[in-house]
Design a protein around this motif. Structure first.
Motif, mmCIF file in Angstrom:
data_model
loop_
_atom_site.group_PDB
_atom_site.id
_atom_site.type_symbol
_atom_site.label_atom_id
_atom_site.label_comp_id
_atom_site.label_asym_id
_atom_site.label_seq_id
_atom_site.Cartn_x
_atom_site.Cartn_y
_atom_site.Cartn_z
ATOM 1 N N VAL A 386 0.855 -1.185 0.000
ATOM 2 C CA VAL A 386 0.000 0.000 0.000
ATOM 3 C C VAL A 386 0.901 1.248 0.000
ATOM 4 O O VAL A 386 1.702 1.427 0.919
ATOM 5 C CB VAL A 386 -0.913 0.019 1.250
ATOM 6 C CG1 VAL A 386 -1.832 1.238 1.210
ATOM 7 C CG2 VAL A 386 -1.720 -1.265 1.351
ATOM 8 N N PRO A 387 0.778 2.121 -1.016
ATOM 9 C CA PRO A 387 1.612 3.329 -1.031
ATOM 10 C C PRO A 387 1.276 4.234 0.146
ATOM 11 O O PRO A 387 0.147 4.232 0.635
ATOM 12 C CB PRO A 387 1.283 3.987 -2.366
ATOM 13 C CG PRO A 387 0.016 3.367 -2.835
ATOM 14 C CD PRO A 387 -0.091 2.017 -2.200
ATOM 15 N N THR A 425 -2.673 17.093 -2.029
ATOM 16 C CA THR A 425 -1.843 16.812 -3.209
ATOM 17 C C THR A 425 -1.093 15.498 -3.042
ATOM 18 O O THR A 425 -1.055 14.657 -3.956
ATOM 19 C CB THR A 425 -0.831 17.967 -3.419
ATOM 20 O OG1 THR A 425 -1.529 19.194 -3.347
ATOM 21 C CG2 THR A 425 -0.113 17.838 -4.756
ATOM 22 N N ALA A 426 -0.484 15.330 -1.855
ATOM 23 C CA ALA A 426 0.309 14.118 -1.610
ATOM 24 C C ALA A 426 -0.585 12.875 -1.674
ATOM 25 O O ALA A 426 -0.234 11.866 -2.300
ATOM 26 C CB ALA A 426 0.994 14.209 -0.256
ATOM 27 N N ASN A 432 -3.260 8.141 -7.217
ATOM 28 C CA ASN A 432 -3.504 8.165 -8.663
ATOM 29 C C ASN A 432 -2.263 7.959 -9.534
ATOM 30 O O ASN A 432 -2.374 7.480 -10.655
ATOM 31 C CB ASN A 432 -4.185 9.490 -9.048
ATOM 32 C CG ASN A 432 -5.510 9.651 -8.305
ATOM 33 O OD1 ASN A 432 -6.240 8.664 -8.109
ATOM 34 N ND2 ASN A 432 -5.806 10.851 -7.851
ATOM 35 N N ASP A 433 -1.084 8.363 -9.027
ATOM 36 C CA ASP A 433 0.126 8.182 -9.834
ATOM 37 C C ASP A 433 0.581 6.725 -9.695
ATOM 38 O O ASP A 433 0.989 6.286 -8.616
ATOM 39 C CB ASP A 433 1.220 9.153 -9.334
ATOM 40 C CG ASP A 433 2.416 9.182 -10.277
ATOM 41 O OD1 ASP A 433 2.571 8.224 -11.066
ATOM 42 O OD2 ASP A 433 3.186 10.154 -10.222
ATOM 43 N N LYS A 434 0.517 6.006 -10.819
ATOM 44 C CA LYS A 434 0.766 4.562 -10.769
ATOM 45 C C LYS A 434 2.143 4.188 -10.239
ATOM 46 O O LYS A 434 2.349 3.089 -9.736
ATOM 47 C CB LYS A 434 0.585 3.968 -12.167
ATOM 48 C CG LYS A 434 -0.863 3.636 -12.481
ATOM 49 C CD LYS A 434 -0.959 2.964 -13.823
ATOM 50 C CE LYS A 434 -2.427 2.736 -14.184
ATOM 51 N NZ LYS A 434 -2.564 2.320 -15.574
ATOM 52 N N LYS A 435 3.126 5.096 -10.386
ATOM 53 C CA LYS A 435 4.496 4.714 -10.028
ATOM 54 C C LYS A 435 4.616 4.359 -8.537
ATOM 55 O O LYS A 435 5.395 3.485 -8.169
ATOM 56 C CB LYS A 435 5.495 5.809 -10.419
ATOM 57 C CG LYS A 435 5.495 7.023 -9.555
ATOM 58 C CD LYS A 435 6.616 7.981 -9.910
ATOM 59 C CE LYS A 435 6.562 9.167 -8.949
ATOM 60 N NZ LYS A 435 7.280 10.322 -9.377
ATOM 61 N N TYR A 436 3.820 5.033 -7.686
ATOM 62 C CA TYR A 436 3.905 4.719 -6.250
ATOM 63 C C TYR A 436 3.433 3.286 -5.985
ATOM 64 O O TYR A 436 4.059 2.541 -5.242
ATOM 65 C CB TYR A 436 3.092 5.722 -5.425
ATOM 66 C CG TYR A 436 3.668 7.103 -5.488
ATOM 67 C CD1 TYR A 436 4.801 7.429 -4.748
ATOM 68 C CD2 TYR A 436 3.120 8.073 -6.310
ATOM 69 C CE1 TYR A 436 5.366 8.697 -4.821
ATOM 70 C CE2 TYR A 436 3.675 9.348 -6.397
ATOM 71 C CZ TYR A 436 4.792 9.654 -5.655
ATOM 72 O OH TYR A 436 5.352 10.894 -5.738
#
Lengths: 533, 533
Positions: A386-387, A425-426, A432-436
């Motif tokens: 989990v990010p 924002t974080a 939403n940002d797949k890289k995490y």
């Protein structure tokens, strides 16, 4: 079956191990001297298994504590201490309150110093009361333990191990001043192993390396000062002059709650066993009320939010800001919080007094984890991929946050300076940002891909020490050298002396030869000269 | 079943591992670049398991070799080399012959140098012929391997791994010049880690430590000289300037045939996996002829005697002396020997061309093991708790003998100087003096008490590297530092400069103050003086 075994010799070996695991479970006797707080929680998991395997587990703990409560699994030997439950709770509650109080650096430093001094005094008094409890000590002497299992932040267990002449296993994440590396003779190069509280990665700039050196040196001093009173206590109790370092260097096995997916790779020693992630083993089905919330969260899923059991309340202004930010995401947020409800609490945020953190993180609908970055929580985040959004408060939490962030598996916020927008924002980024998600998934895959579960490994090595009365074959000979022998300074000095002496003699010889030549020339020239005249 | 699992969570975990062991066996593709000789024998055991687990194992080997023969388990890709089987056999046969030839130190040194030069040339030519075999290289490029598994004594496999951009696992006992520690950035303190060929224990006198330093330094030079030609070969083949150290520093996992029951405890790195004793796994029932001999040995049991596969013949005088000594014990001696039978061979000695060494050592009637001290044999001795008489011949065998002797588990003889009486005394001692049996039993118990069998561990980590395309999370940041950064010399110089500058400024300030004070005094005194005048 035989065919399967022949085709899979390692399966056969695993079966042998399995049978030995079952058969070797024969009643040993283990003395446990734990440390209160979150440290106890993961130690208890090991003890539960040891108890189930037929060992008699005797836990020695103060009557007043945060988490150590009597349980039927262990024999609990409680001893009186000179403080009340309220005083203890207040001492720990202050920690979290102070974080949010702000103030100048000097003010915060003095407050922290004052708090640590108080906590140290409380710990020391606990240890002193244990060692001076004659009845309890006599009981321990008569009990004939096979091993001592202890947390080395406080050296009380190790002092008892020495007194009872019993081998010990220590269970540690890290000791703030790096005593574990000194005590195991483990090289600890400051050039790429960041010291605690440094918030550095293992790739440091020149300035960071200078800082790392200075922090390391001051750490040694702090360590010396912190343990000085325990040394006096130990020397008095054991009737011999000892240092805490000497005592810890006798520990047979160091169970390190440490995994190189999370920590930076560094030199280790053969008697260090790595059991990071030991705490995210048992997954239970979710309690009904949580199951209902998770199911109702729809396609967006949930966010788990907890700042740990040490934080009961945060200032209303900060709570309002956080609440506002949480309202900006479509996920349902489960927020473990015991303080006053912020007036602007959005509909998607459910405040709870407690939550089954690991089980919630294990749920496939969980999208993000907002955490203070305690090592237990971070390992649960890694286990379950989990990010994270990290809001470190104190202690090693800044370091932990740095490690997660440097792996691209989360984002760190400064809890004092963060605005509602920063949080939003974080949180949106890690969801939403797949890289995490990809990065934490990669870490999780590596972390979970191990030949044996850390809990089994921990149990195995405790039993190993009980079976073999220690592990002397893993003790390096470095313990028998003094510091200049260890660093070969005597050898280097000797070799340097030999080289210099040889050089000196060679030069002298050359000079002597030259002089003779010159003399000869002089002598042979003179007559020529006189002849020419 | 559920109750059992609840009572034994580690049993449940073991079952999970077991299932994952079965399920994860899915066809990867592994390129193997082995080293000939005994090294191949233990590597083959790992490959057998990998092949049984459904991986395609492609072994690249020279057409002419000592032990590497085609087998149905692997795809064998043989390539031509410019020497014959006879030349290869002779090169290795000479090694054992020279041991017994004696002569002055200079003579022996020159012979050894000559032999090593020849062997090196043969190895280099093998590697060069592999890399220049365009057809084979093209096949390897097209094969899309998941990993390379290689023996790092020869860097050919690592060169190929770099060329194919595939992660590698290396399988090593030790590299004579300690390259494995340099390549893994593993601290290697010469103060208590004896260098190879030192025949020292980890407790060294000052003189031994000086010698250890010098051996270490000369080892580095030998390493440089030995690998220089490979560096040229690699640079040419890879079309870039590389050093062998750089190539090896890219290896993902180092499987070390090493166990701290036998080796001295020392610093290690997270990507080193210890699989010592990997070779004494599979125990087969004894062949009928050996079973008969063992059964007929009566209450005295048997002694197993082998100087390894490299020794085919020893001088008749030595063989006669040995035979005479063997006649003085009541045990039946099984002697693996292919040379001419000594005329005085006693009745209790059975000469055999081959013996099932590990299976014989595992028999409860085995009382002692006479061995040359090769690491495979020594581990089999430890596994099966058989006390040893060691007759080291060359290479690391002296070191191995020292290790066994320093643990009180055997006695070492000098093969050139030993008399019949020495052999007899040593053999009787290890058979009749209980302490040898007790010590080897203790070592054996510790060695066999491990959470997972070394063969499973080796297979696990090869598959790990295949699954995850390497193990970058175990690579220390030290690789990205140069040597003065690693040793923090720049930081120390900076801190020293700061301290000296501060001192200088303080002294200057003090001097300045003093001067002013003096001046003032002088000035105030002068008028007084003039007044007095």
């Amino acid at each position: 079956m035989a065919v399967v075994l022949r085709a899979h010799p390692q399966l056969a070996a695993t079966l042998v191990l399995l049978l030995s695991v079952l058969s070797s479970a024969a009643g040993g006797k283990l003395l446990v001297v734990p440390l209160d707080g979150s440290h106890w929680l993961s130690m208890r998991e090991v003890l539960d298994v040891l108890s189930q395997r037929g060992h008699e587990v005797v836990v020695v703990a103060p009557e007043i504590s945060l988490h150590i409560k009597p349980t039927k699994n262990f024999v609990m030997k409680m001893y009186p201490v000179p403080f009340t439950q309220e005083e203890l709770n207040n001492a720990f509650l202050r920690t979290s309150q102070e974080v949010f109080e702000g103030g100048s650096f000097l003010e915060r430093f003095l407050k922290t110093y004052d708090r640590l001094k108080n906590a140290s005094a409380m710990f020391l008094s606990t240890c002193a009361h244990l060692l001076s409890n004659k009845e309890l000590i006599q009981y321990l002497q008569e009990s004939k333990f096979d091993a001592v299992f202890t947390d080395p932040i406080l050296p009380c267990g190790q002092i008892l191990a020495d007194h009872l002449s019993v081998p010990s296993v220590v269970f540690v994440q890290q000791i703030p001043c790096g005593l574990e590396f000194e005590a195991t003779q483990c090289p600890n190069p400051p050039s790429y192993v960041p010291r605690i509280f440094m918030s550095s990665s293992d790739h440091m700039t020149f300035t960071e390396r200078v800082k790392n050196h200075l922090v390391g040196i001051s750490g040694n001093w702090l360590c010396y000062l912190f343990y000085l009173k325990y040394e006096n206590l130990a020397s008095e109790f054991l009737h011999k002059e000892v240092t805490i370092l000497e005592l810890f260097s006798k520990a047979s096995i160091w169970l390190m709650r440490y995994d190189f997916v999370f920590e930076y790779p560094r030199p280790i020693m053969p008697n260090m066993v790595y059991v990071g992630g030991i705490n995210c083993e048992q997954k239970e089905p979710l309690p009904k009320e949580f199951e209902a919330i998770v199911n109702a969260s729809g396609e967006h899923g949930i966010v788990v939010f907890s700042l740990g059991s040490m934080v009961s309340e945060i200032p209303m202004k900060k709570a309002t800001e956080i609440a506002e930010a949480l309202g900006t995401v479509p996920q349902t947020v489960l927020w473990r919080y015991t303080g006053q409800t912020p007036p602007n609490l959005p509909k998607n945020v459910k405040l709870v007094k407690w939550l089954p953190q690991n089980d919630l993180l294990a749920h496939p609908k969980t999208r993000a984890f907002i955490t203070h970055g305690g090592s237990h929580g971070v390992y649960e985040g890694i286990c379950n991929a989990v990010p994270m959004v990290l809001m470190p408060l104190f202690g090693d939490q800044m370091d932990n946050a740095k490690r997660v962030e440097s792996r691209g598996a989360g984002l760190t916020l400064n809890i004092l300076e963060m605005t509602s927008k920063d949080i939003s924002t974080a949180l949106k980024a890690v969801i939403n940002d797949k890289k995490y998600k990809e990065n934490i998934k990669r870490l999780s895959d590596l972390h979970l891909d191990r030949p044996i579960h850390p809990l089994d490994l921990a149990v195995y090595w405790v039993e190993f020490v009980m079976r073999h009365k220690g592990a002397p074959h893993l003790r390096p000979a470095a313990h028998d050298l003094n510091w200049f022998q260890y660093h070969s300074l005597d050898v280097i000095a000797f070799l340097l002396a030999v080289v210099l002496l040889s050089l000196f003699i060679s030069v002298k010889c050359c000079m002597c030869c030259c002089r003779r030549c010159c003399c000869k020339k002089g002598r042979t020239r003179k007559p020529t000269k006189s002849k020419s005249h």
